[in-house]
Design a protein around this motif. Structure first.
Motif, mmCIF file in Angstrom:
data_model
loop_
_atom_site.group_PDB
_atom_site.id
_atom_site.type_symbol
_atom_site.label_atom_id
_atom_site.label_comp_id
_atom_site.label_asym_id
_atom_site.label_seq_id
_atom_site.Cartn_x
_atom_site.Cartn_y
_atom_site.Cartn_z
ATOM 1 N N GLY A 1 1.891 4.581 -14.130
ATOM 2 C CA GLY A 1 1.993 4.261 -15.538
ATOM 3 C C GLY A 1 1.913 2.749 -15.717
ATOM 4 N N TYR B 1 -5.412 -1.694 -4.665
ATOM 5 C CA TYR B 1 -5.187 -1.457 -6.084
ATOM 6 C C TYR B 1 -5.518 -2.730 -6.866
ATOM 7 C CZ TYR B 1 -2.542 2.926 -5.465
ATOM 8 O OH TYR B 1 -2.163 4.226 -5.182
ATOM 9 N N GLY C 1 4.656 -7.360 -5.181
ATOM 10 C CA GLY C 1 4.148 -6.006 -5.253
ATOM 11 C C GLY C 1 5.263 -5.027 -5.576
ATOM 12 N N LEU D 1 4.606 4.296 -0.839
ATOM 13 C CA LEU D 1 3.717 3.212 -0.465
ATOM 14 C C LEU D 1 4.501 1.929 -0.258
ATOM 15 C CD1 LEU D 1 0.636 3.665 -2.844
ATOM 16 C CD2 LEU D 1 1.143 4.752 -0.656
ATOM 17 N N TYR E 1 9.041 2.952 -8.908
ATOM 18 C CA TYR E 1 8.951 1.690 -8.190
ATOM 19 C C TYR E 1 9.495 0.575 -9.079
ATOM 20 C CZ TYR E 1 5.806 3.734 -4.693
ATOM 21 O OH TYR E 1 5.272 4.480 -3.677
ATOM 22 N N GLY F 1 -0.408 -0.906 -15.176
ATOM 23 C CA GLY F 1 0.028 -0.453 -13.864
ATOM 24 C C GLY F 1 -1.107 -0.611 -12.856
ATOM 25 N N PRO F 2 -0.791 -0.546 -11.567
ATOM 26 C CA PRO F 2 -1.855 -0.649 -10.555
ATOM 27 C C PRO F 2 -2.851 0.493 -10.682
ATOM 28 C CG PRO F 2 0.321 -0.942 -9.570
ATOM 29 C CD PRO F 2 0.543 -0.454 -10.963
ATOM 30 N N TYR G 1 -4.546 1.196 1.089
ATOM 31 C CA TYR G 1 -5.037 1.281 -0.282
ATOM 32 C C TYR G 1 -5.269 -0.128 -0.834
ATOM 33 C CZ TYR G 1 -2.299 5.664 0.105
ATOM 34 O OH TYR G 1 -1.753 6.860 0.515
ATOM 35 N N ARG H 1 -2.858 -15.949 -1.585
ATOM 36 C CA ARG H 1 -1.953 -15.553 -2.673
ATOM 37 C C ARG H 1 -2.598 -15.785 -4.021
ATOM 38 N NH1 ARG H 1 1.347 -13.218 -4.294
ATOM 39 N NH2 ARG H 1 3.287 -14.321 -4.666
ATOM 40 N N PHE I 1 3.848 -2.052 -0.486
ATOM 41 C CA PHE I 1 2.888 -2.977 -1.060
ATOM 42 C C PHE I 1 3.058 -4.391 -0.513
ATOM 43 C CE2 PHE I 1 0.691 -0.884 -4.571
ATOM 44 C CZ PHE I 1 1.445 0.255 -4.772
ATOM 45 N N GLY I 2 1.947 -5.113 -0.449
ATOM 46 C CA GLY I 2 1.991 -6.546 -0.223
ATOM 47 C C GLY I 2 2.264 -7.254 -1.539
ATOM 48 N N SER I 3 2.351 -8.580 -1.488
ATOM 49 C CA SER I 3 2.645 -9.366 -2.698
ATOM 50 C C SER I 3 1.417 -9.575 -3.571
ATOM 51 C CB SER I 3 3.246 -10.715 -2.323
ATOM 52 O OG SER I 3 4.532 -10.533 -1.771
ATOM 53 N N LEU J 1 -3.729 -5.734 -5.135
ATOM 54 C CA LEU J 1 -2.608 -5.319 -4.284
ATOM 55 C C LEU J 1 -3.109 -4.451 -3.147
ATOM 56 C CD1 LEU J 1 -0.212 -4.260 -7.165
ATOM 57 C CD2 LEU J 1 0.220 -6.157 -5.604
ATOM 58 N N GLN K 1 -4.444 -4.632 -10.408
ATOM 59 C CA GLN K 1 -3.448 -4.617 -11.482
ATOM 60 C C GLN K 1 -3.778 -5.719 -12.484
ATOM 61 O OE1 GLN K 1 0.722 -5.177 -10.413
ATOM 62 N NE2 GLN K 1 1.362 -3.930 -12.149
#
Lengths: 112, 115
Positions: free
Chosen positions: A103, B35, A43, B104, A36, B42-43, B33, B9, B106-108, B91, B37
């Motif tokens: 990671g 997450y 995101g 996946l 990613y 990482g998330p 999901y 935000r 993801f949103g911002s 996230l 971060q």
């Protein structure tokens, strides 16, 4: 426990060169790995998925390899551009097979 | 196709206060999901829903975090009471159901600062 490690926190290269990012995994055998891209304040965005039976996968200037012997994936960006500057995350499914683990990421800076 | 929507935000609160985050996944995506971060990391998965059922919440600090997805569409994540170490980006991500669609979206994210 399973781990995904991206050992380089930061990578600085000049425009036009090839950037190579490394992802190592331990204590499990993922069926696939994903990469990613994450820009500041955004995101992660999916780039590529490579399965364990695929040695290499390409998409435009991106190339990913998967070496199950070395337990490693390499992510290459050829002819890099300043717009490629971002954090790149390696991920795979967790042992339960339910969700992705990530990671820490490698932050790439491409200078002109 | 609209992406994953998250709000707010940004949020700044003091420790011991409560906060809630909202997520609306991509239409038709069964799996959602949350997450966390932390800066430079990482998330980390907090909770995964499939439709309105919980699939995995093993890393959710249940003494202070809660999440729900009552109608199998949008979701809310709550922290009560917040601690300094909860400062992070939260996230939300979604994916269609099925092994052919593992990636996946993801949103911002919501950036939370706990003072």
């Amino acid at each position: 426990s399973q781990k995904i490690e991206q050992n380089s926190e930061a990578l600085n290269i000049q425009e036009g060169k090839t950037a190579t990012l490394t992802c190592n995994y331990t204590n499990y055998s993922p069926a696939y790995l994903q990469w990613y891209r994450q820009d500041p304040g955004r995101g992660p965005v999916f780039l590529l998925l490579i399965r364990e039976n695929e040695k290499e996968k390409r998409k435009e200037r991106l190339k990913v390899t998967f070496d199950t012997t070395l337990k490693q994936s390499l992510f290459h960006i050829t002819a890099s551009q300043p717009a490629d500057s971002a954090t790149y995350l390696c991920s795979s499914k967790n042992q339960a097979g339910t969700a992705l683990i990530f990671g820490k990421g490698t932050t790439l800076s491409v200078s002109s | 196709e609209a992406g994953v929507a998250q709000s707010p935000r940004y949020k700044i609160i003091e420790k011991r206060q409560s906060v809630a985050f909202w997520c609306n996944p991509i239409s038709g995506h069964a799996t959602l999901y949350w997450y966390q971060q932390i800066l430079g990391q990482g998330p980390k998965l907090l909770i995964q829903f499939q439709n309105n059922g919980v699939v995995d919440d093993s890393q959710l600090p249940k003494d202070r975090f809660s999440a729900e997805r009552l109608k199998g569409v949008d979701s809310t994540l709550k922290i009560q009471p917040a601690k300094l170490e909860d400062s992070a980006v939260y996230l939300c991500a979604s994916s269609p159901l099925g092994t052919a669609n593992e990636k996946l979206f993801f949103g911002s994210g919501t950036q939370l600062s706990v003072l």
